[in-house]
Design a protein around this motif. Structure first.
Motif, PDB file in Angstrom:
ATOM      1  N   SER A  95       8.160 -42.297  39.413  1.00  0.00           N
ATOM      2  CA  SER A  95       8.586 -40.909  39.256  1.00  0.00           C
ATOM      3  C   SER A  95       8.479 -40.192  40.581  1.00  0.00           C
ATOM      4  O   SER A  95       7.741 -40.632  41.478  1.00  0.00           O
ATOM      5  CB  SER A  95       7.737 -40.189  38.200  1.00  0.00           C
ATOM      6  N   VAL A  97       7.799 -36.221  41.864  1.00  0.00           N
ATOM      7  CA  VAL A  97       7.455 -34.848  41.502  1.00  0.00           C
ATOM      8  C   VAL A  97       7.154 -34.076  42.782  1.00  0.00           C
ATOM      9  O   VAL A  97       6.253 -34.451  43.541  1.00  0.00           O
ATOM     10  CB  VAL A  97       6.236 -34.799  40.558  1.00  0.00           C
ATOM     11  N   ASP A  98       7.924 -33.038  43.026  1.00  0.00           N
ATOM     12  CA  ASP A  98       7.707 -32.183  44.201  1.00  0.00           C
ATOM     13  C   ASP A  98       7.655 -32.978  45.506  1.00  0.00           C
ATOM     14  O   ASP A  98       6.790 -32.759  46.363  1.00  0.00           O
ATOM     15  CB  ASP A  98       6.408 -31.372  44.039  1.00  0.00           C
TER      16      ASP A  98
END
Length: 377
Positions: A95, A97-98
């Motif tokens: 994943s 994220v940010d």
């Protein structure tokens, strides 16, 4: 090369996702070989020859070189295994994220596998020197001590003028110019069992003997010399009312110089040769078998070269030493100037929150490609 790589960042992330989502723990031969087959096809498509070194239990290793390579001077080493259990990828898949990529093995070192591949692609596209001057080893068991990979790595150091090891850069972006070596010991104490209340005088406590040895072993630690001795696990005894007949301690040893190993091994065996508790006996298993990566003059010159390249392309390159072991130790001990930590920046390796900073993916890939080109001019 910068434009080439910038245009392929999404492609790099796509391959990284594919690799992270394959379980490839050191004992998972099927997963490691799946990773190897994906990368093998990529290098063959680039025109490289790929030799598969078959392993019966561990994953296979790959030896990769260009068909026009005569006597390549640069050895590049990366590993395909991780420390994670089967099923981890399904529970905690890739994943982002940010701007931070997550997943098992994302930075240690699946991002490095992708970075290395695309550095080679960038070199091939640019026409700059390098692809005929490298020999790449993709190994399968670094996380468990390079049991089968070590002889392969050592064999391929012959004739090399530089070794580039693809562990991730440190959290602050530093390369690694020094690593500790070391080994593991099992100290087994044999005593005599007895009832601790009725006839304790007939017993000889293995636990008591082991306690004496632990204090003496820990006293061998010498911070100024970079030597650490740590008894990390102890076992012994089945009941509190029994004088313990058997006990064992597992010991981790770290050294900073190759010359320290023999003396330290001798001291350990001398400590264990004479019991403190009469009637007990001690056996010692193990050795100091991992050489340190020492910061030699050749390595220092390699660091300065990479720092200069970094300055030219806008990366502030620093270097550091670390207490952890790795394959860089084997190339360094063979006398080859070695630099480690050439992968992207990240941290928390071997943990559930392991991460890779996406913003460093392309720049560090370019740094690697430029280093190969510079060393090949």
């Amino acid at each position: 090369m910068n434009e080439f790589l910038q245009a392929r960042e999404e492609e790099m992330l796509g391959l990284l996702e594919q690799l992270v989502n394959i379980d490839s723990g050191s004992r998972n031969k099927q997963g490691i070989d799946q990773i190897g087959e994906i990368l093998k096809e990529e290098y063959i498509a680039l025109g490289f020859d790929v030799q598969t070194i078959e392993e019966e239990i561990q994953g296979n290793h790959l030896v990769i070189r260009h068909p026009d390579a005569k006597e390549p001077e640069i050895l590049i080493v990366a590993h395909m295994d991780t420390v994670f259990r089967d099923g981890t990828a399904a529970v905690r898949p890739f994943s982002i994220v940010d701007g931070v990529a997550h997943g098992p093995g994302v930075v240690d070192m699946k991002a490095s596998l992708v970075s290395l591949l695309f550095a080679v692609k960038a070199l091939s596209d640019s026409g700059r020197p390098g692809i005929e001057n490298i020999e790449i080893l993709l190994t399968s068991d670094e996380e468990i001590g390079s049991i089968t990979a070590r002889p392969l790595i050592e064999a391929h150091t012959e004739g090399k003028k530089a070794a580039l090891i693809m562990e991730p850069a440190r959290k602050d972006g530093s390369l690694v110019s020094g690593r500790k070596g070391g080994g593991d010991y099992a100290i087994r104490v044999h005593g005599v069992a007895a009832h601790s209340g009725i006839e304790p005088e007939k017993g000889r406590s293995a636990v008591e003997e082991l306690a004496h040895k632990i204090i003496k072993l820990h006293a061998l630690t010498d911070p100024e010399e970079g030597i650490t001795v740590n008894v990390g696990i102890i076992e012994g005894g089945d009941a509190t009312n029994v004088v313990t007949p058997e006990a064992v301690a597992w010991v981790d040893i770290r050294t900073t110089k190759l010359s320290q190993a023999d003396l330290l091994d001798r001291k350990i065996r001398e400590i264990c040769a004479v019991p403190d508790v009469e009637g007990t006996t001690i056996t010692v298993e193990g050795s100091i078998d991992r050489p340190p990566m020492e910061r030699t003059e050749g390595t220092a010159r390699l660091v300065e070269l990479i720092k200069g390249i970094g300055k030219d392309i806008g990366i502030d390159v620093t270097d550091t030493k670390t207490g952890g072991g790795g394959d860089a130790s084997y190339t360094s001990a063979a006398g080859v100037p070695t630099i480690d930590g050439l992968g992207p920046v990240g941290g928390n390796a071997h943990r559930d929150d392991e991460y890779m900073e996406v913003a460093t993916f392309v720049p560090r890939c370019r740094l690697l490609a430029e280093t190969i080109a510079k060393l090949s001019e």
